[in-house]
Motif scaffolding. Structure first.
Motif, PDB file in Angstrom:
ATOM      1  N   ASN A 155       7.306  10.829 -13.856  1.00 18.49           N
ATOM      2  CA  ASN A 155       8.080   9.597 -13.907  1.00 18.49           C
ATOM      3  C   ASN A 155       7.811   8.765 -15.178  1.00 18.49           C
ATOM      4  N   PRO A 156       8.539   9.061 -16.283  1.00 19.35           N
ATOM      5  CA  PRO A 156       8.432   8.210 -17.467  1.00 19.35           C
ATOM      6  C   PRO A 156       9.051   6.834 -17.194  1.00 19.35           C
ATOM      7  N   ARG A 157       8.296   5.777 -17.522  1.00 15.16           N
ATOM      8  CA  ARG A 157       8.743   4.399 -17.301  1.00 15.16           C
ATOM      9  C   ARG A 157       8.823   3.671 -18.637  1.00 15.16           C
ATOM     10  N   PHE A 158      10.034   3.374 -19.054  1.00 15.48           N
ATOM     11  CA  PHE A 158      10.260   2.772 -20.365  1.00 15.48           C
ATOM     12  C   PHE A 158       9.764   1.332 -20.447  1.00 15.48           C
ATOM     13  N   ASN A 159       9.862   0.597 -19.340  1.00 12.60           N
ATOM     14  CA  ASN A 159       9.433  -0.805 -19.350  1.00 12.60           C
ATOM     15  C   ASN A 159       7.917  -0.950 -19.472  1.00 12.60           C
ATOM     16  N   GLU A 160       7.166   0.110 -19.145  1.00 11.35           N
ATOM     17  CA  GLU A 160       5.705   0.081 -19.244  1.00 11.35           C
ATOM     18  C   GLU A 160       5.182   1.011 -20.338  1.00 11.35           C
ATOM     19  N   SER A 161       6.076   1.817 -20.949  1.00 16.45           N
ATOM     20  CA  SER A 161       5.689   2.846 -21.928  1.00 16.45           C
ATOM     21  C   SER A 161       4.563   3.731 -21.396  1.00 16.45           C
ATOM     22  N   VAL A 162       4.771   4.245 -20.192  1.00 12.57           N
ATOM     23  CA  VAL A 162       3.767   5.086 -19.546  1.00 12.57           C
ATOM     24  C   VAL A 162       4.466   6.192 -18.747  1.00 12.57           C
ATOM     25  N   ILE A 163       3.776   7.321 -18.607  1.00 11.22           N
ATOM     26  CA  ILE A 163       4.262   8.388 -17.736  1.00 11.22           C
ATOM     27  C   ILE A 163       3.375   8.372 -16.495  1.00 11.22           C
ATOM     28  N   VAL A 164       3.996   8.200 -15.345  1.00  9.84           N
ATOM     29  CA  VAL A 164       3.265   8.208 -14.085  1.00  9.84           C
ATOM     30  C   VAL A 164       3.516   9.549 -13.408  1.00  9.84           C
ATOM     31  N   CYS A 165       2.435  10.217 -13.028  1.00 14.60           N
ATOM     32  CA  CYS A 165       2.535  11.434 -12.230  1.00 14.60           C
ATOM     33  C   CYS A 165       1.887  11.160 -10.889  1.00 14.60           C
ATOM     34  N   ASN A 166       2.465  11.742  -9.849  1.00 20.52           N
ATOM     35  CA  ASN A 166       1.921  11.535  -8.519  1.00 20.52           C
ATOM     36  C   ASN A 166       2.340  12.698  -7.633  1.00 20.52           C
ATOM     37  N   SER A 167       1.855  12.680  -6.406  1.00 18.21           N
ATOM     38  CA  SER A 167       2.263  13.638  -5.389  1.00 18.21           C
ATOM     39  C   SER A 167       2.512  12.851  -4.104  1.00 18.21           C
ATOM     40  N   LYS A 168       3.199  13.487  -3.184  1.00 18.49           N
ATOM     41  CA  LYS A 168       3.561  12.827  -1.929  1.00 18.49           C
ATOM     42  C   LYS A 168       3.340  13.805  -0.794  1.00 18.49           C
ATOM     43  N   SER A 169       2.717  13.342   0.280  1.00 23.13           N
ATOM     44  CA  SER A 169       2.483  14.178   1.455  1.00 23.13           C
ATOM     45  C   SER A 169       2.998  13.453   2.695  1.00 23.13           C
ATOM     46  N   SER A 170       3.868  14.097   3.447  1.00 22.05           N
ATOM     47  CA  SER A 170       4.487  13.503   4.637  1.00 22.05           C
ATOM     48  C   SER A 170       5.051  12.115   4.338  1.00 22.05           C
ATOM     49  N   ASN A 171       5.745  12.007   3.212  1.00 27.43           N
ATOM     50  CA  ASN A 171       6.414  10.785   2.755  1.00 27.43           C
ATOM     51  C   ASN A 171       5.453   9.657   2.351  1.00 27.43           C
ATOM     52  N   VAL A 172       4.169   9.976   2.115  1.00 24.64           N
ATOM     53  CA  VAL A 172       3.186   8.976   1.692  1.00 24.64           C
ATOM     54  C   VAL A 172       2.715   9.320   0.277  1.00 24.64           C
ATOM     55  N   TRP A 173       2.880   8.354  -0.651  1.00 26.78           N
ATOM     56  CA  TRP A 173       2.425   8.554  -2.024  1.00 26.78           C
ATOM     57  C   TRP A 173       0.916   8.633  -2.079  1.00 26.78           C
ATOM     58  N   GLU A 174       0.420   9.435  -3.011  1.00 24.41           N
ATOM     59  CA  GLU A 174      -1.022   9.590  -3.186  1.00 24.41           C
ATOM     60  C   GLU A 174      -1.465   8.828  -4.446  1.00 24.41           C
ATOM     61  N   LYS A 175      -2.600   9.179  -5.035  1.00 23.68           N
ATOM     62  CA  LYS A 175      -3.134   8.426  -6.173  1.00 23.68           C
ATOM     63  C   LYS A 175      -2.388   8.767  -7.463  1.00 23.68           C
ATOM     64  N   GLU A 176      -1.920   7.719  -8.152  1.00 23.70           N
ATOM     65  CA  GLU A 176      -1.193   7.879  -9.407  1.00 23.70           C
ATOM     66  C   GLU A 176      -2.107   8.353 -10.538  1.00 23.70           C
ATOM     67  N   HIS A 177      -1.525   9.147 -11.408  1.00 25.03           N
ATOM     68  CA  HIS A 177      -2.158   9.489 -12.680  1.00 25.03           C
ATOM     69  C   HIS A 177      -1.244   8.906 -13.749  1.00 25.03           C
ATOM     70  N   ARG A 178      -1.802   8.081 -14.646  1.00 25.14           N
ATOM     71  CA  ARG A 178      -1.002   7.438 -15.685  1.00 25.14           C
ATOM     72  C   ARG A 178      -1.408   7.964 -17.056  1.00 25.14           C
ATOM     73  N   ASP A 179      -0.414   8.355 -17.855  1.00 25.61           N
ATOM     74  CA  ASP A 179      -0.649   8.849 -19.211  1.00 25.61           C
ATOM     75  C   ASP A 179       0.096   7.935 -20.172  1.00 25.61           C
ATOM     76  N   SER A 180      -0.634   7.325 -21.087  1.00 25.81           N
ATOM     77  CA  SER A 180      -0.019   6.343 -21.990  1.00 25.81           C
ATOM     78  C   SER A 180       0.592   6.976 -23.239  1.00 25.81           C
TER      79      SER A 180
END
Length: 126
Positions: A43-68
């Motif tokens: 998930n590249p986010r232009f308003n934050e200039s960051v790429i967020v990666c994550n995973s989801k299990s049973s519709n629940v988001w887990e811990k984000e990894h952010r790459d600047s």
């Protein structure tokens, strides 16, 4: 954009090409078993200039990894690669930078892919 029978396995590389909208805020590429169980949410986010990666299990988001390291530009056509390895995903960005994200659920097969947000896919190849 959604695919329900992708059949991606470790060793496979997904090549994605498309155009980022001129007023893009964000887009995401999701790989997993379904929209509720994702191995990779890229998930590249232009308003934050960051790429967020994550995973989801049973519709629940887990811990984000952010790459600047942000190499996406509004209004551009881009090509990038997502490689599924046994224990992680490797995303090769347009400028050659690589983002790694663990295969937290130890998936051996990815059937589901969706692309959402401010990105128009023009081609993809597995």
């Amino acid at each position: 954009f959604e695919i329900l029978n992708l059949n991606m396995k470790p060793g496979n590389t997904l090549k994605v090409k498309g155009k980022i909208s001129p007023d893009a805020v964000r887009f995401s590429i999701n790989l997993g078993c379904s929209s509720k169980d994702l191995a990779l949410h890229f998930n590249p986010r232009f308003n934050e200039s960051v790429i967020v990666c994550n995973s989801k299990s049973s519709n629940v988001w887990e811990k984000e990894h952010r790459d600047s390291h942000f190499s996406f530009f509004r209004g551009c056509t881009v090509k990038f690669l997502i490689e599924m390895l046994t224990d992680k995903f490797r995303v090769k960005l347009p400028d050659g930078h690589e983002v790694y994200f663990p295969n937290r659920h130890s998936y051996h097969k990815i059937n589901y892919m969706s692309i959402m947000g401010d990105f128009r896919i023009t081609s993809f190849k597995l």
